[in-house]
Design a protein around this motif. Structure first.
Motif, short mmCIF file in Angstrom:
data_model
loop_
_atom_site.label_atom_id
_atom_site.label_comp_id
_atom_site.label_asym_id
_atom_site.label_seq_id
_atom_site.Cartn_x
_atom_site.Cartn_y
_atom_site.Cartn_z
N VAL A 1 60.82 55.04 46.30
CA VAL A 1 61.36 54.46 47.52
C VAL A 1 60.37 53.49 48.15
O VAL A 1 59.23 53.85 48.41
N ARG A 2 60.81 52.25 48.40
CA ARG A 2 59.95 51.21 48.96
C ARG A 2 59.36 51.64 50.30
O ARG A 2 58.19 51.41 50.57
N SER A 3 60.15 52.28 51.14
CA SER A 3 59.67 52.66 52.47
C SER A 3 58.54 53.69 52.42
O SER A 3 57.81 53.85 53.39
N LYS A 4 58.39 54.37 51.30
CA LYS A 4 57.32 55.35 51.14
C LYS A 4 56.12 54.77 50.39
O LYS A 4 55.13 55.46 50.17
N SER A 5 56.20 53.50 50.02
CA SER A 5 55.10 52.85 49.30
C SER A 5 53.94 52.58 50.24
O SER A 5 54.14 52.31 51.43
N PRO A 6 52.70 52.61 49.72
CA PRO A 6 51.57 52.24 50.55
C PRO A 6 51.65 50.76 50.91
O PRO A 6 52.27 49.97 50.19
N VAL A 7 51.04 50.39 52.04
CA VAL A 7 51.10 49.01 52.50
C VAL A 7 49.70 48.44 52.72
O VAL A 7 48.76 49.17 53.01
N ILE A 8 49.61 47.12 52.55
CA ILE A 8 48.39 46.39 52.90
C ILE A 8 48.79 45.23 53.80
O ILE A 8 49.91 44.72 53.70
N PRO A 9 47.90 44.81 54.68
CA PRO A 9 48.20 43.66 55.53
C PRO A 9 47.87 42.36 54.81
O PRO A 9 46.78 42.21 54.26
N LEU A 10 48.81 41.45 54.77
CA LEU A 10 48.60 40.12 54.19
C LEU A 10 49.16 39.08 55.14
O LEU A 10 50.23 39.28 55.72
N CYS A 11 48.46 37.96 55.28
CA CYS A 11 48.98 36.86 56.08
C CYS A 11 50.19 36.26 55.35
O CYS A 11 50.37 36.49 54.16
N PRO A 12 51.03 35.49 56.04
CA PRO A 12 52.19 34.90 55.38
C PRO A 12 51.82 34.07 54.14
O PRO A 12 52.54 34.09 53.14
N PHE A 13 50.70 33.37 54.18
CA PHE A 13 50.24 32.55 53.05
C PHE A 13 50.00 33.42 51.81
O PHE A 13 50.44 33.08 50.72
N HIS A 14 49.31 34.55 51.98
CA HIS A 14 49.00 35.43 50.85
C HIS A 14 50.12 36.42 50.53
O HIS A 14 50.15 36.97 49.44
N HIS A 15 51.04 36.62 51.47
CA HIS A 15 52.14 37.55 51.23
C HIS A 15 53.33 36.86 50.58
O HIS A 15 53.87 37.35 49.59
N ARG A 16 53.75 35.71 51.11
CA ARG A 16 54.98 35.11 50.62
C ARG A 16 54.91 33.59 50.47
O ARG A 16 55.94 32.93 50.36
#
Length: 89
Positions: free
Chosen positions: A41-56
């Protein structure tokens, strides 16, 4: 739906700023959360913070492909996750 504890953890993670920018020596870049896909489940995945440039960003982001991201920036999502978790302990 995220619990109150999960929401608070995500807020703290986002407030750290982009983990890749920080790794590159640029602290305080505003961030959005990136879920690290491990199956399940995506909602249970760990998260990291990324700026919009590095995220998408086009041809600059984790969504350009995990292998490309790792070879271009010299760090993995998991390594960024480890760094992030140490900062919020």
């Amino acid at each position: 739906m995220a619990t109150k504890v999960e929401k608070e953890k995500h807020r703290k993670i986002a407030e750290l700023g982009c983990s890749l920018c920080r790794h590159q020596g640029n602290e305080g870049t505003p961030a959005e959360l990136h879920h690290i896909r491990r199956g399940g489940v995506r909602s249970k995945s760990p998260v990291i913070p990324l700026c919009p440039f590095h995220h998408r960003g086009t041809n600059t982001s984790i969504h350009s492909g995990r292998k490309w991201f790792e070879s271009h920036y010299g760090i993995t999502e998991e390594e960024l996750l480890d760094q992030t978790e140490k900062l919020i302990e």
